[in-house]
Scaffold this motif. Structure first.
Motif, PDB file in Angstrom:
ATOM      1  N   ASP A  93       0.806  -1.223   0.000  1.00 53.56           N
ATOM      2  CA  ASP A  93       0.000   0.000   0.000  1.00 53.56           C
ATOM      3  C   ASP A  93       0.840   1.274   0.000  1.00 53.56           C
ATOM      4  N   ILE A  94       2.140   1.153  -0.221  1.00 56.74           N
ATOM      5  CA  ILE A  94       2.986   2.346  -0.306  1.00 56.74           C
ATOM      6  C   ILE A  94       3.107   2.724  -1.781  1.00 56.74           C
ATOM      7  N   SER A  95       2.520   3.833  -2.157  1.00 56.74           N
ATOM      8  CA  SER A  95       2.459   4.194  -3.580  1.00 56.74           C
ATOM      9  C   SER A  95       3.853   4.392  -4.170  1.00 56.74           C
ATOM     10  N   TYR A  96       4.783   4.943  -3.383  1.00 49.79           N
ATOM     11  CA  TYR A  96       6.108   5.225  -3.929  1.00 49.79           C
ATOM     12  C   TYR A  96       6.827   3.943  -4.344  1.00 49.79           C
ATOM     13  N   SER A  97       6.558   2.845  -3.652  1.00 53.17           N
ATOM     14  CA  SER A  97       7.188   1.574  -4.026  1.00 53.17           C
ATOM     15  C   SER A  97       6.740   1.144  -5.421  1.00 53.17           C
ATOM     16  N   TRP A  98       5.442   1.287  -5.708  1.00 48.76           N
ATOM     17  CA  TRP A  98       4.945   0.947  -7.047  1.00 48.76           C
ATOM     18  C   TRP A  98       5.514   1.906  -8.091  1.00 48.76           C
ATOM     19  N   TYR A  99       5.595   3.186  -7.733  1.00 49.06           N
ATOM     20  CA  TYR A  99       6.174   4.180  -8.646  1.00 49.06           C
ATOM     21  C   TYR A  99       7.635   3.838  -8.957  1.00 49.06           C
ATOM     22  N   LEU A 100       8.371   3.460  -7.920  1.00 46.66           N
ATOM     23  CA  LEU A 100       9.778   3.115  -8.118  1.00 46.66           C
ATOM     24  C   LEU A 100       9.912   1.861  -8.984  1.00 46.66           C
ATOM     25  N   LYS A 101       9.019   0.896  -8.763  1.00 47.65           N
ATOM     26  CA  LYS A 101       9.046  -0.311  -9.597  1.00 47.65           C
ATOM     27  C   LYS A 101       8.764   0.050 -11.058  1.00 47.65           C
ATOM     28  N   ALA A 102       7.835   0.979 -11.274  1.00 44.41           N
ATOM     29  CA  ALA A 102       7.549   1.435 -12.642  1.00 44.41           C
ATOM     30  C   ALA A 102       8.784   2.080 -13.259  1.00 44.41           C
ATOM     31  N   LYS A 103       9.485   2.898 -12.484  1.00 48.69           N
ATOM     32  CA  LYS A 103      10.699   3.555 -12.991  1.00 48.69           C
ATOM     33  C   LYS A 103      11.782   2.530 -13.340  1.00 48.69           C
ATOM     34  N   ILE A 104      11.877   1.482 -12.511  1.00 52.54           N
ATOM     35  CA  ILE A 104      12.860   0.417 -12.777  1.00 52.54           C
ATOM     36  C   ILE A 104      12.541  -0.264 -14.104  1.00 52.54           C
ATOM     37  N   PHE A 105      11.255  -0.544 -14.346  1.00 51.35           N
ATOM     38  CA  PHE A 105      10.875  -1.195 -15.598  1.00 51.35           C
ATOM     39  C   PHE A 105      11.069  -0.262 -16.795  1.00 51.35           C
ATOM     40  N   MET A 106      10.896   1.035 -16.587  1.00 55.40           N
ATOM     41  CA  MET A 106      11.218   1.985 -17.659  1.00 55.40           C
ATOM     42  C   MET A 106      12.716   1.919 -17.982  1.00 55.40           C
ATOM     43  N   TYR A 109       2.517  -0.650 -13.313  1.00 52.12           N
ATOM     44  CA  TYR A 109       2.954  -0.254 -11.971  1.00 52.12           C
ATOM     45  C   TYR A 109       2.675   1.228 -11.702  1.00 52.12           C
ATOM     46  N   PHE A 110       2.737   2.068 -12.741  1.00 51.75           N
ATOM     47  CA  PHE A 110       2.313   3.460 -12.561  1.00 51.75           C
ATOM     48  C   PHE A 110       0.843   3.504 -12.140  1.00 51.75           C
ATOM     49  N   ASP A 111       0.021   2.675 -12.782  1.00 50.28           N
ATOM     50  CA  ASP A 111      -1.409   2.653 -12.443  1.00 50.28           C
ATOM     51  C   ASP A 111      -1.633   2.201 -11.000  1.00 50.28           C
ATOM     52  N   LYS A 112      -0.818   1.268 -10.536  1.00 51.62           N
ATOM     53  CA  LYS A 112      -0.949   0.823  -9.140  1.00 51.62           C
ATOM     54  C   LYS A 112      -0.582   1.954  -8.181  1.00 51.62           C
ATOM     55  N   ALA A 113       0.484   2.700  -8.511  1.00 60.42           N
ATOM     56  CA  ALA A 113       0.879   3.843  -7.678  1.00 60.42           C
ATOM     57  C   ALA A 113      -0.213   4.896  -7.654  1.00 60.42           C
ATOM     58  N   LEU A 114      -0.762   5.206  -8.833  1.00 59.86           N
ATOM     59  CA  LEU A 114      -1.801   6.228  -8.936  1.00 59.86           C
ATOM     60  C   LEU A 114      -3.121   5.769  -8.336  1.00 59.86           C
ATOM     61  N   GLY A 115      -3.330   4.458  -8.265  1.00 63.86           N
ATOM     62  CA  GLY A 115      -4.521   3.923  -7.603  1.00 63.86           C
ATOM     63  C   GLY A 115      -4.498   4.172  -6.107  1.00 63.86           C
ATOM     64  N   ILE A 116      -3.306   4.360  -5.558  1.00 60.04           N
ATOM     65  CA  ILE A 116      -3.164   4.650  -4.126  1.00 60.04           C
ATOM     66  C   ILE A 116      -3.124   6.159  -3.889  1.00 60.04           C
ATOM     67  N   ASP A 117      -2.321   6.866  -4.687  1.00 65.09           N
ATOM     68  CA  ASP A 117      -2.191   8.331  -4.576  1.00 65.09           C
ATOM     69  C   ASP A 117      -2.349   8.927  -5.969  1.00 65.09           C
ATOM     70  N   ALA A 118      -3.564   9.387  -6.248  1.00 65.22           N
ATOM     71  CA  ALA A 118      -3.899   9.798  -7.625  1.00 65.22           C
ATOM     72  C   ALA A 118      -3.398  11.178  -7.991  1.00 65.22           C
ATOM     73  N   ASN A 119      -3.013  11.977  -7.020  1.00 63.78           N
ATOM     74  CA  ASN A 119      -2.716  13.379  -7.295  1.00 63.78           C
ATOM     75  C   ASN A 119      -1.248  13.736  -7.052  1.00 63.78           C
ATOM     76  N   ILE A 120      -0.362  12.846  -7.434  1.00 67.75           N
ATOM     77  CA  ILE A 120       1.069  13.140  -7.332  1.00 67.75           C
ATOM     78  C   ILE A 120       1.593  13.370  -8.741  1.00 67.75           C
ATOM     79  N   ASP A 121       2.026  14.594  -8.985  1.00 62.64           N
ATOM     80  CA  ASP A 121       2.317  14.999 -10.358  1.00 62.64           C
ATOM     81  C   ASP A 121       3.451  14.200 -10.990  1.00 62.64           C
ATOM     82  N   CYS A 122       4.491  13.848 -10.200  1.00 67.96           N
ATOM     83  CA  CYS A 122       5.620  13.128 -10.820  1.00 67.96           C
ATOM     84  C   CYS A 122       5.210  11.733 -11.278  1.00 67.96           C
TER      85      CYS A 122
END
Length: 311
Positions: free
Chosen positions: A218-231, A242-255
């Motif tokens: 449930d930590i959105s940054y972990s999913w975001y970081l995983k998305a960055k790794i796959f990029m 993985y970006f969608d999973k991050a945004l599903g937790i915290d939808a309003n983070i611009d980065c």
């Protein structure tokens, strides 16, 4: 760190509200507070909690009004007594409103009364970082660790700061110490993955972020970081998942949105890229360090046009 202590008379309401906020049930938390009578809303912690819910629900204007009202309520109470608890709340409201100097003044008043107040030291360090006062922020971290040298939460707080200023070797020493202890901290694995990613140890970063997600998905940054790794691995299709999973937790983070849009761009999905960049700029007009979002968005349209001509 469990910073707040409070009187027994409102602990049940506060426990319920804080529990709902911690599980991101902001609407339910607001409903709980709206059922209180108006007299109880002279309570600054409840006011600040309500403002936090509104902010998380993207009702920024109403949230900011309520943070200012909380400061006014704090000022009334501080006329009677210089209570460190109230001063910390006032400081935190100023911190959210980006009144960093005023926030530091509040925290300094707390520390003049209680020089071991962890809340004041922790958030003073945040305000100092926002003002780019790195050395003073570092002093706060060192003081926190002097007060409680075995507190892993404080160590991880320091690691966040060290990662921000790219002192990854120091971060790794602290993280290995925390990870080598008897308890598992998902944040420790997430921060280690972050440090490894930034030092181009991509595969090792993936191992650590997967461990972080195994411990707490449930930590959105972990999913975001995983998305960055796959990029970084040029696997943009999985990165989008993985970006969608991050945004599903915290939808309003611009980065999150900005990097997701960049992912679409790599897949030559220009329309999706355009719409996602647009969302990011709506949250933060300078997302991704872009000076002029309109020119940038026009450039995305030009790319799409050129691609269509080529076809």
């Amino acid at each position: 760190m469990n910073f707040y202590e409070y009187g027994d008379e409102k602990i049940d309401v506060l426990d319920n509200v804080i529990s709902l906020i911690s599980t991101r049930q902001y609407d339910s938390a607001l409903e709980c507070m709206d059922n209180l009578d108006s007299g109880e809303f002279s309570d600054p912690l409840l006011l600040m909690s309500k403002a936090q819910c509104l902010l998380r629900l993207d009702e920024k204007e109403e949230a900011h009004k309520l943070y200012k009202k909380t400061i006014d309520v704090c000022d009334e109470k501080l006329k009677v007594e210089k209570d460190p608890f109230i001063l910390n709340i006032k400081g935190n409201c100023n911190l959210i409103l980006k009144n960093y100097v005023k926030a530091i003044e509040c925290y300094d008043e707390v520390l003049a009364i209680d020089d071991k107040n962890s809340l004041a030291l922790s958030f003073k360090s945040v305000a100092l970082i926002r003002l780019d006062e790195q050395d003073a922020a570092f002093d706060c971290f060192e003081r926190l660790l002097e007060i409680d040298s075995d507190n892993n939460d404080i160590k991880l707080f320091k690691v966040q700061y060290l990662n921000t200023i790219e002192k990854y070797d120091e971060s790794m020493k602290i993280l290995d110490e925390v990870i080598g202890g008897p308890f598992e901290y998902p944040q420790a694995y997430m921060l280690k993955a972050d440090a490894l990613f930034e030092t181009h140890n991509i595969d090792e970063a993936l191992v650590n972020v997967n461990k972080a997600l195994e411990l707490n998905p449930d930590i959105s940054y972990s999913w975001y970081l995983k998305a960055k790794i796959f990029m970084a691995k040029d696997n943009y299709t999985d990165a989008l998942i993985y970006f969608d999973k991050a945004l599903g937790i915290d939808a309003n983070i611009d980065c999150y949105l900005f990097d997701k849009a960049s992912c679409y761009l790599n897949l030559l999905e220009y329309e999706s890229a355009y719409k996602t960049y647009e969302k990011a700029f709506k949250i933060n007009p300078h997302s991704g360090g872009i000076a002029n979002p309109d020119i940038f968005l026009d450039f995305i349209k030009d790319l799409e046009s050129i691609d269509l001509i080529k076809d």
